[in-house]
Scaffold this active site. Structure first.
Site, short mmCIF file in Angstrom:
data_model
loop_
_atom_site.label_atom_id
_atom_site.label_comp_id
_atom_site.label_asym_id
_atom_site.label_seq_id
_atom_site.Cartn_x
_atom_site.Cartn_y
_atom_site.Cartn_z
N ASP A 275 0.85 -1.20 0.00
CA ASP A 275 0.00 0.00 0.00
C ASP A 275 0.88 1.25 0.00
O ASP A 275 0.84 2.07 0.92
CB ASP A 275 -0.95 0.01 1.20
CG ASP A 275 -0.22 0.04 2.55
OD1 ASP A 275 -0.81 0.56 3.53
OD2 ASP A 275 0.95 -0.41 2.63
N GLU B 149 -1.40 -2.65 15.41
CA GLU B 149 -0.56 -2.05 14.36
C GLU B 149 -1.44 -1.80 13.14
O GLU B 149 -2.38 -2.56 12.86
CB GLU B 149 0.60 -3.05 14.05
CG GLU B 149 1.52 -2.63 12.95
CD GLU B 149 0.96 -2.96 11.57
OE1 GLU B 149 0.25 -3.97 11.47
OE2 GLU B 149 1.20 -2.20 10.62
N ASN C 194 0.51 0.99 17.01
CA ASN C 194 0.70 2.37 16.53
C ASN C 194 -0.64 3.04 16.22
O ASN C 194 -0.80 4.24 16.39
CB ASN C 194 1.68 2.48 15.35
CG ASN C 194 1.29 1.59 14.17
OD1 ASN C 194 0.21 1.00 14.14
ND2 ASN C 194 2.19 1.51 13.18
N ASN D 247 -1.47 -2.22 9.72
CA ASN D 247 -1.82 -3.19 8.66
C ASN D 247 -2.81 -4.23 9.16
O ASN D 247 -3.67 -4.69 8.41
CB ASN D 247 -0.56 -3.88 8.13
CG ASN D 247 0.27 -2.96 7.27
OD1 ASN D 247 -0.23 -1.98 6.74
ND2 ASN D 247 1.55 -3.26 7.16
N ASP E 87 7.44 3.70 3.13
CA ASP E 87 8.31 2.55 3.43
C ASP E 87 8.05 1.40 2.47
O ASP E 87 8.96 0.62 2.16
CB ASP E 87 8.17 2.13 4.89
CG ASP E 87 6.74 1.84 5.32
OD1 ASP E 87 5.82 2.49 4.81
OD2 ASP E 87 6.55 0.95 6.18
N ASP E 88 6.80 1.33 1.93
CA ASP E 88 6.53 0.33 0.89
C ASP E 88 7.41 0.59 -0.33
O ASP E 88 7.94 -0.34 -0.94
CB ASP E 88 5.08 0.43 0.42
CG ASP E 88 4.06 0.29 1.52
OD1 ASP E 88 3.97 1.21 2.35
OD2 ASP E 88 3.38 -0.75 1.56
N HIS F 243 9.62 0.26 8.31
CA HIS F 243 8.89 -0.98 8.57
C HIS F 243 8.99 -2.01 7.44
O HIS F 243 9.47 -3.12 7.63
CB HIS F 243 7.39 -0.67 8.78
CG HIS F 243 7.08 0.33 9.85
ND1 HIS F 243 7.19 0.07 11.20
CD2 HIS F 243 6.65 1.62 9.75
CE1 HIS F 243 6.82 1.14 11.89
NE2 HIS F 243 6.48 2.10 11.04
N ASP F 244 8.52 -1.63 6.25
CA ASP F 244 8.28 -2.63 5.21
C ASP F 244 9.52 -3.32 4.69
O ASP F 244 9.48 -4.53 4.39
CB ASP F 244 7.48 -2.00 4.07
CG ASP F 244 6.07 -1.62 4.52
OD1 ASP F 244 5.41 -0.85 3.81
OD2 ASP F 244 5.64 -2.10 5.60
O1 RIB Z 1 2.36 0.09 10.76
C1 RIB Z 1 3.29 0.24 9.70
C2 RIB Z 1 2.70 -0.26 8.42
O2 RIB Z 1 1.54 0.50 8.09
C3 RIB Z 1 3.65 -0.11 7.22
O3 RIB Z 1 3.38 -1.12 6.28
C4 RIB Z 1 3.24 1.21 6.63
O4 RIB Z 1 3.52 1.30 5.23
C5 RIB Z 1 1.77 1.18 6.86
O5 RIB Z 1 1.17 0.44 5.80
CA CA Z 2 2.87 -0.56 3.98
#
Ligand code: RIB
Ligand code: CA
Length: 306
Positions: A9, A157, A151, A159, A13-14, A232-233
């Site tokens: 998505d 979290e 988060n 996702n 970071d993706d 993260h990703d």
């Molecule tokens: O919580 C971090 C995740 O949520 C990462 O994949 C960021 O890109 C968001 O999608």
């Molecule tokens: Ca992501």
């Protein structure tokens, strides 16, 4: 080289994860899902990254909303476009289709690993359509969940929270799962010195990544008072391409669906080994961040000068 499908998505970071994956794996395809931004934006961002990389990796769009309820997004972190602060790259590319589930099913082979770094809606729909799917691929590397803090809420979290029902389906699918949760990704932080190295490199990839780091630093400075952002990703990619840089343990993981305070939490069985339930995932607890950063920075044309 590992053969990967990246379900994502984009998302800052993706985008880094996509660049890293193309440097160290054979990326068979990219499937987009609603998450950080609406589906049209995440799909457009994925296409733009393939233009940046000048690769012919097919991009297929997928689910525009979760299995239950309405979509949530993360504009406060990623901006309305999903890639705030990043110069758009002009290109003539178009998607290879809009049925991500069919792409996941049609490309399920014993050596394919799906790296899932957004909400797990596309994967859950694939499992609904073919319950054997999770066992027809080599495995799933998930950026999602956490063994400690959340988060979006105290314990959830993004996702997982964004489509908790889908996440539950995936963790119950019998697939070989690696979970890179916030407990891991919070150990892998960007910094202004890394941004400076990217700027000194000056290539298109490095400049693109520098804009990503700068934007995230500005957002994090506003949101949490610190110029650093968990990357993260890419951790979910490194778990497959560079597994020696991570430490993971087998654990039973379930997704809370009903708790008023805990919906979307990945409930990890961390009791003493004799008391634990049967493991259904390899949960990552540690990363060699210094060496992992060198791998990521090299993929961004910013190898450390010797
Ligand atoms: O919580 C971090 C995740 O949520 C990462 O994949 C960021 O890109 C968001 O999608
Ligand atoms: Ca992501």
């Amino acid at each position: 080289m590992p053969r990967l499908i990246i379900d994502c998505d984009p998302g800052h970071d993706d985008a880094i994860a996509l660049i890293l994956a193309h440097r160290h794996a054979d990326v068979v395809g990219i499937t987009a899902v609603s998450g950080n931004a609406p589906l049209a934006a995440t799909t457009a961002n994925a296409l733009m990254v393939t233009a940046l990389l000048d690769v012919d990796t097919p991009v297929v769009s997928g689910a525009a909303k979760p299995l239950v309820g309405e979509p949530i997004h993360a504009a406060a972190v990623h901006g309305e476009t999903g890639l705030g602060g990043v110069d758009r790259i002009a290109h003539e590319r178009s998607t290879a289709g809009d049925d991500a589930v069919a792409f996941l099913l049609d490309n399920a082979e014993p050596d394919i690993v799906v790296v899932a770094v957004g909400p797990l809606t596309n994967l859950a729909l694939a499992i609904d359509r073919d319950p054997s799917w999770g066992k027809r691929i080599a495995g799933i590397s998930i950026m999602g969940g956490s063994t400690d803090v959340g988060n979006v809420t105290r314990v959830a979290e993004f996702n997982i929270f964004a489509d908790a029902e889908a996440a539950a389906r995936v963790f119950e699918s019998g697939a070989e799962i690696t979970m890179c949760g916030l407990n891991l990704t919070h150990q892998f932080q960007t910094s202004d010195p890394l941004t400076e190295r990217l700027r000194q490199s000056g290539t298109a990839k490095a400049t693109f990544a520098a804009q990503i780091f700068d934007y995230l630093h500005d957002r994090m400075e506003t949101l949490i008072g610190r110029r650093a952002s968990a990357m993260h990703d890419p951790c979910a990619v490194l778990a497959i391409t560079h597994p020696h840089l991570l430490r993971a343990e087998p654990r039973a993981v379930a997704v809370e669906l009903r708790g008023a305070l805990t919906r979307g939490m990945t409930v990890v069985d961390q009791r003493v080994s004799r008391r634990r339930d049967q493991a259904n995932a390899n949960v990552a607890y540690g990363i060699d961040a210094e060496r992992a950063w060198e791998v990521v920075m090299e993929s961004l044309d910013a190898r450390e000068s010797t």
